[in-house]
Design a protein around this motif. Sequence first.
Motif, mmCIF file in Angstrom:
data_model
loop_
_atom_site.group_PDB
_atom_site.id
_atom_site.type_symbol
_atom_site.label_atom_id
_atom_site.label_comp_id
_atom_site.label_asym_id
_atom_site.label_seq_id
_atom_site.Cartn_x
_atom_site.Cartn_y
_atom_site.Cartn_z
ATOM 1 N N CYS A 1 28.905 8.337 -23.623
ATOM 2 C CA CYS A 1 27.749 7.606 -23.108
ATOM 3 C C CYS A 1 27.360 8.130 -21.726
ATOM 4 C CB CYS A 1 28.036 6.109 -23.047
ATOM 5 S SG CYS A 1 28.162 5.327 -24.660
ATOM 6 N N ALA A 2 28.331 8.342 -20.880
ATOM 7 C CA ALA A 2 28.056 8.851 -19.530
ATOM 8 C C ALA A 2 27.456 10.250 -19.591
ATOM 9 C CB ALA A 2 29.334 8.844 -18.699
ATOM 10 N N LEU A 3 27.986 11.100 -20.470
ATOM 11 C CA LEU A 3 27.460 12.461 -20.613
ATOM 12 C C LEU A 3 26.017 12.431 -21.102
ATOM 13 C CD1 LEU A 3 27.923 15.526 -20.558
ATOM 14 C CD2 LEU A 3 28.788 15.331 -22.894
ATOM 15 N N THR A 4 25.739 11.609 -22.095
ATOM 16 C CA THR A 4 24.371 11.487 -22.618
ATOM 17 C C THR A 4 23.427 10.992 -21.537
ATOM 18 O OG1 THR A 4 25.196 11.062 -24.847
ATOM 19 C CG2 THR A 4 22.936 10.376 -24.374
ATOM 20 N N GLU A 5 23.829 9.970 -20.809
ATOM 21 C CA GLU A 5 22.991 9.454 -19.733
ATOM 22 C C GLU A 5 22.703 10.536 -18.700
ATOM 23 O OE1 GLU A 5 25.370 6.190 -18.446
ATOM 24 O OE2 GLU A 5 24.852 4.976 -20.198
ATOM 25 N N GLN A 6 23.713 11.338 -18.405
ATOM 26 C CA GLN A 6 23.563 12.389 -17.399
ATOM 27 C C GLN A 6 22.615 13.481 -17.865
ATOM 28 O OE1 GLN A 6 27.243 14.292 -16.277
ATOM 29 N NE2 GLN A 6 26.192 16.064 -15.444
ATOM 30 N N GLU B 1 19.378 13.946 -15.501
ATOM 31 C CA GLU B 1 19.214 15.279 -14.914
ATOM 32 C C GLU B 1 17.900 15.979 -15.259
ATOM 33 O OE1 GLU B 1 22.718 17.601 -15.576
ATOM 34 O OE2 GLU B 1 23.842 16.474 -14.083
ATOM 35 N N PRO B 2 17.321 15.787 -16.437
ATOM 36 C CA PRO B 2 16.052 16.485 -16.693
ATOM 37 C C PRO B 2 14.930 16.071 -15.747
ATOM 38 C CG PRO B 2 17.002 15.724 -18.741
ATOM 39 C CD PRO B 2 17.819 15.117 -17.634
ATOM 40 N N TYR B 3 15.097 14.947 -15.061
ATOM 41 C CA TYR B 3 14.030 14.414 -14.228
ATOM 42 C C TYR B 3 14.310 14.545 -12.739
ATOM 43 C CZ TYR B 3 13.186 12.629 -18.835
ATOM 44 O OH TYR B 3 12.983 12.553 -20.177
ATOM 45 N N MET B 4 15.273 15.394 -12.394
ATOM 46 C CA MET B 4 15.615 15.576 -10.991
ATOM 47 C C MET B 4 16.223 16.964 -10.796
ATOM 48 S SD MET B 4 19.068 13.207 -10.963
ATOM 49 C CE MET B 4 19.969 13.995 -9.647
ATOM 50 N N LYS C 1 8.581 23.371 -13.358
ATOM 51 C CA LYS C 1 9.786 22.714 -12.851
ATOM 52 C C LYS C 1 9.452 21.770 -11.707
ATOM 53 C CE LYS C 1 13.159 22.945 -9.644
ATOM 54 N NZ LYS C 1 12.883 22.841 -8.246
ATOM 55 N N LYS C 2 8.482 22.133 -10.886
ATOM 56 C CA LYS C 2 8.071 21.285 -9.768
ATOM 57 C C LYS C 2 7.428 19.983 -10.238
ATOM 58 C CE LYS C 2 7.358 25.098 -6.586
ATOM 59 N NZ LYS C 2 6.346 25.892 -5.847
ATOM 60 N N ALA C 3 6.802 20.030 -11.401
ATOM 61 C CA ALA C 3 6.132 18.832 -11.941
ATOM 62 C C ALA C 3 7.173 17.825 -12.277
ATOM 63 C CB ALA C 3 5.321 19.183 -13.182
#
Length: 130
Positions: A99-104, A109-112, A128-130
């Motif tokens: 669950c933690a890996l999926t959340e990460q 991570e895709p949004y930061m 990537k900047k968007a």
Amino acid sequence: LERSFFEYKALVAEKEACPNFVPSVYYFSKSNGIIAMEYLAPPCIILRKGLIQGIRYPTMAADMGTFCAQTFFKTSGFRLSPTQLRQQVQFWSRNVEMCALTEQVVFTEPYMQADNNHWTTPQLDEDKKA
């Protein structure tokens, strides 16, 4: 090793729910993290690899829809008794590492900016900047 246990249990539950789309599991060793399952001979390949290669799968949407519908329904409160559902929720809630890996890697991570994110430079720098 705990991850392989939950992967094994998921395969067993998915096979029970939708047998035409899941390989059979022949052996599992929790202490060694071994899952022995049905061999899927070529031309079967990992779906991701086929998609990257541009292979078209004309029944993929219907097959995935069938798999998801069967699996979701047969493991849900629509089919399970309230007691069975609570037992399943309790069991799968122990899978904290996955669950933690999926959340990460899926939800965070895709949004930061993150060390695990990679892209083709300079072609995707603006995206990537968007």
